[in-house]
Design a protein around this motif. Structure first.
Motif, mmCIF file in Angstrom:
data_model
loop_
_atom_site.group_PDB
_atom_site.id
_atom_site.type_symbol
_atom_site.label_atom_id
_atom_site.label_comp_id
_atom_site.label_asym_id
_atom_site.label_seq_id
_atom_site.Cartn_x
_atom_site.Cartn_y
_atom_site.Cartn_z
ATOM 1 N N GLU A 122 0.815 -1.210 0.000
ATOM 2 C CA GLU A 122 0.000 0.000 0.000
ATOM 3 C C GLU A 122 0.849 1.262 0.000
ATOM 4 O O GLU A 122 0.331 2.365 -0.187
ATOM 5 N N VAL A 123 2.158 1.108 0.196
ATOM 6 C CA VAL A 123 3.050 2.262 0.306
ATOM 7 C C VAL A 123 4.016 2.370 -0.873
ATOM 8 O O VAL A 123 4.235 3.451 -1.413
ATOM 9 N N VAL A 124 4.606 1.238 -1.281
ATOM 10 C CA VAL A 124 5.652 1.273 -2.308
ATOM 11 C C VAL A 124 5.054 1.400 -3.706
ATOM 12 O O VAL A 124 3.847 1.238 -3.905
ATOM 13 N N THR A 125 5.924 1.679 -4.679
ATOM 14 C CA THR A 125 5.473 1.771 -6.071
ATOM 15 C C THR A 125 5.966 0.594 -6.909
ATOM 16 O O THR A 125 5.450 0.363 -7.996
ATOM 17 N N SER A 126 6.969 -0.148 -6.415
ATOM 18 C CA SER A 126 7.469 -1.329 -7.119
ATOM 19 C C SER A 126 7.757 -2.447 -6.118
ATOM 20 O O SER A 126 8.260 -2.183 -5.020
ATOM 21 N N ALA A 127 7.446 -3.682 -6.520
ATOM 22 C CA ALA A 127 7.642 -4.843 -5.652
ATOM 23 C C ALA A 127 8.626 -5.814 -6.280
ATOM 24 O O ALA A 127 8.400 -6.313 -7.379
ATOM 25 N N ASN A 128 9.723 -6.086 -5.564
ATOM 26 C CA ASN A 128 10.695 -7.088 -5.989
ATOM 27 C C ASN A 128 10.225 -8.427 -5.427
ATOM 28 O O ASN A 128 10.384 -8.693 -4.237
ATOM 29 N N VAL A 129 9.648 -9.266 -6.265
ATOM 30 C CA VAL A 129 8.975 -10.478 -5.800
ATOM 31 C C VAL A 129 9.919 -11.684 -5.877
ATOM 32 O O VAL A 129 10.459 -11.995 -6.946
#
Length: 252
Positions: free
Chosen positions: A27-34
């Protein structure tokens, strides 16, 4: 207006074991390193993370690693460039399938842990990673430290190189990260972290661990999801950037 991306390592649980507060961080970040299953993550976690990211409009990156579940990918694994090439292809393919099933896509690749640290300085390992990414999808970006062998290799393979910095890690005078084994390598003061990130975004400078000033330009800032208080850190960084007139948006 100055823009910057805020990325975070997510999906790093495995089976019944969980890591971090992924839902709140998304809900906070703009990109997710999955995580792609080699250092953490499994099919269900990968798919669930992609689905939630898609709902929130968060960009997805493949957080590829050495095969090291027991060591959380933080131990260097002896491997040939051909083996590493195949490992990256495998992990990227798995996450791309999960993203597609979730109605979204993978936009970039960022190595994890030991692989990140090795590929930053080792030309052969960096070339294997970038070559694998280019072979799967030449439109992907590669995220790494500025001036690294990995970003050079990305350029050599006609991929988009994207420089990043770290919100919660200390830097050495040469711009590299202070090893985690050294005291002071991880920062915990939320206000200090936020102020430092704002300075990086607006001035392109940061204070190294020895007190010296170094230039550090980056298009993305990483908050580690497994750092205690990660949600608070990410939220404060986002708030401080917005207050400074910096727009947060994904680069991919």
């Amino acid at each position: 207006m100055t823009t910057i991306d805020l990325n975070c390592d997510l999906g790093e649980g495995f089976g019944a074991w969980s890591m971090g507060e992924d839902d709140r961080l998304l809900e906070v970040v703009t990109s997710a390193n999955v995580a792609c299953g080699f250092h953490a993550g499994d099919p269900q976690i990968m798919l669930a993370t992609c689905r939630r990211a898609a709902e929130l409009g968060v960009a997805i990156g493949a957080h590829v690693a050495y095969p090291d579940l027991r060591g959380f990918g933080r131990r260097p694994v002896p491997t040939t460039p051909d083996e590493l090439f195949a490992d990256v292809v495998y992990q990227l393919g798995a996450l791309r399938a999960a993203a597609t099933a979730a109605g979204t896509r993978v936009g970039y690749v960022k190595p994890h842990g030991a692989l990140y640290n090795v590929a930053v300085r080792d030309a052969a390992q960096a070339d294997a990673v970038a070559g694998a990414v280019a072979a799967v999808d030449p439109n992907l970006a590669v995220l790494a430290l500025p001036g690294s062998e990995l970003l050079r290799a990305a350029s050599d393979h006609d991929l988009l190189p994207v420089a990043e910095t770290y919100a919660d890690r200390a830097f050495q005078p040469d711009g590299t990260l202070v090893p985690r084994a050294q005291p002071g390598s991880v920062l915990h003061d939320v206000d200090e972290i936020a102020e430092r990130v704002v300075r990086i975004a607006t001035e392109g400078r940061v204070t190294a661990i020895d007190g010296s000033e170094i230039e550090l330009e980056a298009r993305s800032v990483c908050v580690h999801g497994d750092t205690p208080g990660a949600v608070m850190i990410a939220a404060q960084v986002r708030h401080a950037l917005a207050a400074a007139g910096v727009e947060l948006k994904p680069f991919a």
